[in-house]
Scaffold this active site. Structure first.
Site, PDB file in Angstrom:
ATOM      1  CG  HIS A 103      -1.758   1.228   1.355  1.00 35.60           C
ATOM      2  ND1 HIS A 103      -2.967   1.378   0.718  1.00 35.60           N
ATOM      3  CD2 HIS A 103      -1.553   2.376   2.051  1.00 35.60           C
ATOM      4  CE1 HIS A 103      -3.482   2.558   1.010  1.00 35.60           C
ATOM      5  NE2 HIS A 103      -2.632   3.191   1.825  1.00 35.60           N
ATOM      6  CD  GLU A 104       2.047   3.418   3.652  1.00 35.17           C
ATOM      7  OE1 GLU A 104       2.248   4.523   3.096  1.00 35.17           O
ATOM      8  OE2 GLU A 104       1.054   3.195   4.366  1.00 35.17           O
ATOM      9  CG  HIS A 107       0.244   6.234  -0.434  1.00 35.26           C
ATOM     10  ND1 HIS A 107      -0.900   6.837  -0.921  1.00 35.26           N
ATOM     11  CD2 HIS A 107      -0.112   5.646   0.738  1.00 35.26           C
ATOM     12  CE1 HIS A 107      -1.908   6.626  -0.078  1.00 35.26           C
ATOM     13  NE2 HIS A 107      -1.455   5.901   0.934  1.00 35.26           N
TER      14      HIS A 107
END
Length: 232
Positions: A103-104, A107
């Site tokens: 998920h990071e 980003h």
């Protein structure tokens, strides 16, 4: 002089249910992360390796992955273009760690490829922080001093910026998770059942943002109703 109470009927009817939803979502993400932290990935890939691989798959270059302190303090830092993973993610080969790390990295991919909503969110962040600090003092002052009702309107306008920021956060977070899951699947980093577990972790985390937005939105509606009632 007018008396302002933070606990009015609108607070109980609107804000309290949203706060209870937020508390439930926080419990859900904590319990889901804990559950899948005990599920080891068959390939033994750690959170650090997952983040690096997702960056490669999404064409995101020169993004160092670092260990940071704390629990679930994982983040992407656009200032130095780095990913910070908490102790329960960085060196752990669990399904939960894989989901959070990916998920990071999602980003990081958003910034690298100029994803519109995250650029807009970053642009308004300083104004939002400033507005959040001033909003409630202005609103309270406007309620207390009857001759300065414009303070209430100014405070509500600033609070609206914070609500808009949280609304804008939703597509950013959901998009990062979609990027993460696509990369995990296309890169064959997780098996099918592990991928389902990672999706549950990310879905639970996403709901905390929905709940936080709901709390702020209900608070905004409540403030507007209180202000309208006092003008009458």
């Amino acid at each position: 002089m007018l008396y302002y109470s933070p606990f009015d009927v609108y607070y109980i009817a609107l804000v309290v249910p949203a706060v209870l939803l937020s508390l439930f979502c926080q419990f859900k993400v904590s319990s889901t992360f804990k559950k899948y932290s005990r599920v080891r990935t068959r390939r033994g890939v750690t959170g650090e390796q997952i983040a690096a691989q997702v960056c490669r798959l999404t064409g995101t270059q020169n993004v160092p992955v670092r260990a940071v302190g704390g629990h679930l303090t994982d983040h992407f830092n656009p200032k130095d273009n780095s990913i910070g993973l908490s102790q329960s993610v960085y060196g752990e080969a669990s399904v939960a760690a894989a989901g959070v790390a990916a998920h990071e990295a999602g980003h990081a991919a958003q910034y690298a490829h100029g994803y519109g909503p995250i650029k807009l969110r970053s642009a308004i962040l300083p104004v939002t922080r400033f507005g959040s600090m001033l909003a409630m003092p202005l609103i309270i002052a406007g309620f207390v001093f009857e001759t300065m009702p414009f303070l209430v309107n100014a405070g509500i306008a600033l609070f609206s910026l914070a609500v808009f920021f949280q609304i804008l956060t939703l597509p950013v977070e959901f998009n990062a998770s979609r990027r993460a899951l696509r990369a995990l699947e296309s890169g064959n980093m997780l098996d099918a059942d592990e991928l389902r577990g990672a999706k549950k972790v990310l879905s639970a985390a996403a709901m905390t943002y929905v709940a936080a937005m709901a709390v702020s939105l209900m608070q905004l509606i409540r403030l507007m109703l209180v202000a309208r009632g006092r003008r009458r």
